[in-house]
Scaffold this motif. Sequence first.
Motif, PDB file in Angstrom:
ATOM      1  N   ALA A   1     -74.557 -60.489 -43.150  1.00 49.43           N
ATOM      2  CA  ALA A   1     -73.143 -61.788 -42.252  1.00 49.43           C
ATOM      3  C   ALA A   1     -73.414 -62.757 -42.071  1.00 49.43           C
ATOM      4  O   ALA A   1     -73.263 -64.298 -41.931  1.00 49.43           O
ATOM      5  CB  ALA A   1     -72.578 -60.730 -41.547  1.00 49.43           C
TER       6      ALA A   1
ATOM      7  N   TRP B   1     -65.812 -53.652 -44.147  1.00 50.83           N
ATOM      8  CA  TRP B   1     -66.644 -54.343 -43.280  1.00 50.83           C
ATOM      9  C   TRP B   1     -66.961 -55.272 -43.491  1.00 50.83           C
ATOM     10  O   TRP B   1     -67.220 -55.607 -42.096  1.00 50.83           O
ATOM     11  CB  TRP B   1     -67.865 -53.355 -43.837  1.00 50.83           C
ATOM     12  CG  TRP B   1     -68.376 -51.938 -42.898  1.00 50.83           C
ATOM     13  CD1 TRP B   1     -67.463 -51.012 -43.310  1.00 50.83           C
ATOM     14  CD2 TRP B   1     -69.374 -50.952 -43.322  1.00 50.83           C
ATOM     15  NE1 TRP B   1     -67.966 -49.638 -42.733  1.00 50.83           N
ATOM     16  CE2 TRP B   1     -69.262 -49.773 -42.833  1.00 50.83           C
ATOM     17  CE3 TRP B   1     -70.469 -51.688 -44.274  1.00 50.83           C
ATOM     18  CZ2 TRP B   1     -70.061 -48.793 -43.478  1.00 50.83           C
ATOM     19  CZ3 TRP B   1     -71.827 -50.812 -43.843  1.00 50.83           C
ATOM     20  CH2 TRP B   1     -71.564 -49.037 -43.384  1.00 50.83           C
TER      21      TRP B   1
ATOM     22  N   PHE C   1     -68.860 -64.448 -45.183  1.00 55.03           N
ATOM     23  CA  PHE C   1     -68.679 -63.449 -44.386  1.00 55.03           C
ATOM     24  C   PHE C   1     -68.858 -64.446 -42.698  1.00 55.03           C
ATOM     25  O   PHE C   1     -67.752 -64.124 -42.181  1.00 55.03           O
ATOM     26  CB  PHE C   1     -70.028 -63.136 -43.443  1.00 55.03           C
ATOM     27  CG  PHE C   1     -70.755 -62.463 -44.406  1.00 55.03           C
ATOM     28  CD1 PHE C   1     -70.279 -61.190 -44.150  1.00 55.03           C
ATOM     29  CD2 PHE C   1     -71.297 -62.628 -45.846  1.00 55.03           C
ATOM     30  CE1 PHE C   1     -70.767 -59.557 -45.444  1.00 55.03           C
ATOM     31  CE2 PHE C   1     -72.396 -61.673 -46.177  1.00 55.03           C
ATOM     32  CZ  PHE C   1     -71.796 -60.136 -46.144  1.00 55.03           C
TER      33      PHE C   1
ATOM     34  N   LEU D   1     -73.969 -56.887 -41.057  1.00 57.44           N
ATOM     35  CA  LEU D   1     -74.084 -58.045 -40.210  1.00 57.44           C
ATOM     36  C   LEU D   1     -75.166 -59.033 -39.890  1.00 57.44           C
ATOM     37  O   LEU D   1     -74.671 -60.201 -39.718  1.00 57.44           O
ATOM     38  CB  LEU D   1     -73.909 -57.111 -38.646  1.00 57.44           C
ATOM     39  CG  LEU D   1     -73.361 -58.076 -37.410  1.00 57.44           C
ATOM     40  CD1 LEU D   1     -72.603 -59.066 -37.439  1.00 57.44           C
ATOM     41  CD2 LEU D   1     -73.097 -57.196 -36.439  1.00 57.44           C
TER      42      LEU D   1
ATOM     43  N   CYS E   1     -67.455 -57.037 -40.087  1.00 57.80           N
ATOM     44  CA  CYS E   1     -68.344 -59.250 -39.741  1.00 57.80           C
ATOM     45  C   CYS E   1     -68.028 -60.247 -38.919  1.00 57.80           C
ATOM     46  O   CYS E   1     -68.003 -60.940 -38.863  1.00 57.80           O
ATOM     47  CB  CYS E   1     -69.317 -58.393 -40.991  1.00 57.80           C
ATOM     48  SG  CYS E   1     -70.538 -57.139 -40.739  1.00 57.80           S
TER      49      CYS E   1
END
Length: 369
Positions: free
Chosen positions: A174, A104, A306, A171, A108
């Motif tokens: 991030a 993940w 991120f 997200l 992102c």
Amino acid sequence: MIELEGVPELIDPVMVAAFEGWNDAGDAASTAVAHLDREWKGEVFAALDAEDYYDFQVNRPNVFVEGGVRKITWPTTRLSVVRITGPKPRDLVLVRGMEPSMRWRSFCNEILGFAHELGVEMVVILGALLGDTPHTRPVPVSGVTSDPDLARTMDLEETRYEGPTGIVGILQEACTHAGVPAVSLWAAVPHYVSQPPNPKATLALLNRLEDLLGLRIPLGELPEDARAWQVGVDQLAAEDSEVAEYVQSLEEARDTAELPEASGEAIAREFERYLRRRDGQPGPGQPGGHATEGGSTADGRESGPFLRDGSGGRSRPSKPARSDADDTGSGTGTESDSGTDAGAGTDSGSESASDPGPESGTGTGAGDE
């Protein structure tokens, strides 16, 4: 590498994203982005590598025949761009796909890399959850953000949720770490009628997106579909006295809770939307900031894991090195402001809630932020 040379210079771009699965009760959020793509004739310019993020035993590819030739569609996330013409033109970058099965943080990273390359000013992520809300009342849509300044300037709630989360929550965080303004809009779907589609919830998300960005979104047949959906559920509820009584109890609780608001901000928002549709004028959208490149955010904070390293060109960002820590499952559970979990998933997958806001409650189903 996927070159972005075919993408024109964008005007005040905002990224709007939705993901099928845990965050998408009744398919309301993914259908909303699909509607924007269809009505404004979006052009796909990039797709993430399916093998990097999806377990094909969970999200299987589809085989179809086109012109006598067998082809395969792989589960992935695609990005398209639409241009909104009018007195104040602007562009939307639409992101739509399935919630990834793994990695993940890298996922992102890629999304934020595109946001940086395209000069995105704000990211809006759509989601839908299961809640104890009656189908006969307007669909509650809550707007939340992790940015205190954005919460204050755009009249949003500042999220304080703690617990299991999905790709929408990941997200959004991030974006916050990367210094990109981000908002999540959550629609509450009645848990007793959770099967997709739910055009009433989709319509509610699009109306709230209009208010947030100051746009006039062509709704097509959605209002009529929403009315037909409600009539159909009314008929089903009328055939079962227990369901009818339960719906009545939800109506009474909802009406009591929202009585003060009925004469205030809700009516003002509806009147502003009416004027905007009548005159065809944009409303006062307030996106701020933009995606920045490098190792810190726009205000000088460290960007965390991120934000990708800059490449200096308009191209797809390079993939970060993989590590075991990046392999993340989608999980199950229910987010709530009290931090409680509720197991039992549904086929559509969604956050469960009894409260009209996001990340809340005790309804049936499974879900996430």
